[in-house]
Scaffold this motif. Structure first.
Motif: not given
Length: 400
Positions: A262-269, A273-287, A391-394
C-alpha cells in the motif's frame, strides 16, 4: 474512403497495436508468418481491439517464412487493393521488411513507425519525413488483456481497497508506524493475524483477545489506538478489546506485507509519471470468455499469478513485487516469468524490500548481481527512505 493500416505481425504484442492506439482506423491488416501469428495471440489481439477500438476491423494474412517472392506477391496485392494504405514498420520479420523495401523501390508507399517507449512517430510519405508525438496510454487491465490474460475480480484494486482521501491518509499514518517498528512489524502483524483467527469478533465486530496470547504484540494495538486505527480500545490485566476502524485497516494489521504494498502504491500514485496503477493484481493466464467468466480446462481454472503492484507509464508497465521480509532467488524468477508473460520485453520489473539487502554478505551480493543480470531493479531499505526518495527511485525505473 476506408482508413487502412498494415501491421507486420510481431512476437511483441505491443508492437502490433501502435496504429490501433494512435489512429483507431477502419481496418488493420496484419501480415505475418504462421509460427508467430498463432490462434491464441490473434484472440488476445482481437479482445484488445474490441476494448479500445470496437469499430476497427482486423484481417490476418499469413505468408511463408522462407519465400520472398510469395511475400512480395501478397504485399503487391494489398497495395493494389488498398492504394492509400499506410504501413507501420515497428514489427515484422526481416524477410517481410525486405519484401516491403523491394516494393518501395517502385511504389510511393506511405509508411510510419511509432516507438512504444517514447510514443514518437516518424512518418514518410512522398519522400517527406515528419515527426510527431502521440500521447498514447493503456490501463493496466488493457495491458493484461493484450497479453492474453485478465484481471480477476479478486484483484485488490477491485475488491479489497477503496482509495478515499481518508484511507490514503491512514496508509501514510500506519506506514510511519511500521517504519518505526521495522522487523517488529512482521512479528506483531503475524501474531495478531493468528489471534484474530483464534478469537474472532462478535456480531458487532468487537474483538477480545487475551494478553498472554498477544505477548509483546500488544504494543501494536497501543500504537494503533494512538493514531485512531482502532476504536473503543480497552486494556485490562488479562485482555484487550477493540473494534477495527474498518475492514481495510483490519486487512493491513493482519497481513504482514500489505502495508508495504500500500505504501508503494500510495507513493507511486502521487507521481505524474504513472498513468494507471493496480494493487494486488490477480492475473488469470487464460483471459475471459464472452460472459466475463475465466476460461477453464477440464473443470480447473487457468494458471493464476499475483503481482503486488503494477504501474503504467503510457504504454509501458512496471511489475513490482514487495517483500517485507527476506527475498529469495525464487522471488526474482517468479517476477521475471510473470513480467515477460504479461508485459513482454518492453515491461519493467522491480523488487521492493522493506529492509536492507546487506551487500556485505556474499549471499546478498549474489542476489543483487543476479537481479541485475535479469534486469530487475532492487529497491531496498524502504523503511529508512523518505517518500520522496522512494518516488524518485520508482520514477527512475521508467526514466533511467
Amino acid at each position: 474512403m476506408e482508413d487502412v493500416f498494415v501491421e507486420f505481425f510481431s512476437d511483441e504484442a505491443l508492437e502490433n497495436v501502435m496504429t490501433l492506439l494512435a489512429y483507431k482506423p477502419s481496418k488493420i491488416i496484419f501480415l505475418g508468418h504462421k509460427y508467430l501469428m498463432i490462434t491464441k495471440k490473434i484472440k488476445s489481439l482481437t479482445r484488445f481491439a474490441e476494448r479500445l477500438s470496437p469499430e476497427t476491423r482486423l484481417e490476418f494474412i499469413e505468408v511463408p517464412r522462407d519465400d520472398l517472392d510469395s511475400i512480395i506477391k501478397t504485399l503487391t496485392k494489398i497495395c493494389d487493393d488498398h492504394p492509400d494504405a499506410r504501413f507501420e514498420l515497428t514489427g515484422g520479420s526481416e524477410l517481410i521488411l525486405m519484401a516491403f523495401g523491394y516494393i518501395s523501390a517502385t511504389r510511393n508507399l506511405h509508411n510510419l513507425r511509432i516507438d512504444p517507449f517514447s510514443n514518437f512517430e516518424l512518418e514518410m510519405n512522398a519522400g517527406n519525413v515528419s515527426k510527431k508525438y502521440n500521447k498514447l496510454q493503456m490501463t493496466v487491465e488493457d495491458d493484461i488483456v493484450l497479453h492474453g490474460g485478465s484481471l480477476a475480480n479478486e484483484t485488490g484494486s477491485f475488491s479489497t481497497w477503496r482509495f478515499t482521501d481518508e484511507f490514503l491518509a491512514d496508509i501514510r499514518s500506519i506506514w510511519k508506524c511500521a517504519a518505526g517498528l521495522k522487523h517488529k512489524w512482521n512479528l506483531y502483524s503475524s501474531t495478531i493475524e493468528n489471534c484474530i483467527k483464534r478469537f474472532p469478533g462478535d456480531d458487532r465486530g468487537l474483538y477480545r483477545i487475551p494478553k498472554n496470547v498477544l505477548g509483546s504484540s500488544v504494543e501494536l494495538f497501543r500504537i494503533m489506538d494512538d493514531i485512531n486505527m482502532v476504536r473503543d480500545y480497552r486494556e485490562t490485566g488479562k485482555s484487550v478489546s477493540f473494534y477495527f476502524k474498518n475492514d481495510m485497516i483490519k486487512n493491513i494489521l493482519t497481513k504482514t506485507g500489505n502495508i508495504l504494498e500500500l505504501h508503494v502504491y500510495e507513493v507511486a500514485t502521487r507521481s505524474v509519471t504513472f498513468t494507471d496503477a493496480v494493487i494486488g493484481a490477480v492475473i488469470d493466464w487464460g483471459g475471459e470468455s464472452e460472459n466475463n467468466v475465466p476460461y477453464q480446462h477440464g473443470g480447473a481454472p487457468d494458471t493464476i499469478n499475483e503481482i503486488d503492484v503494477i504501474l503504467m507509464r503510457g504504454l509501458i508497465p512496471t511489475f513490482i513485487s514487495c517483500k517485507s521480509g527476506k527475498a529469495s532467488s525464487l522471488a526474482l524468477h517468479e517476477l521475471q516469468t510473470v513480467t515477460h508473460r504479461f508485459g513482454g520485453n518492453y515491461a519493467k520489473k522491480a523488487l521492493v524490500l522493506a529492509n536492507p539487502c546487506d551487500v556485505s554478505s556474499s549471499g546478498s551480493s549474489f542476489f543483487k548481481q543476479r537481479a541485475k543480470e535479469m534486469h530487475i531493479w532492487v529497491i531496498d531499505n524502504v523503511y529508512n527512505m523518505t517518500d520522496e526518495e522512494l518516488l524518485s527511485r520508482l520514477n527512475r525505473i521508467q526514466n533511467p
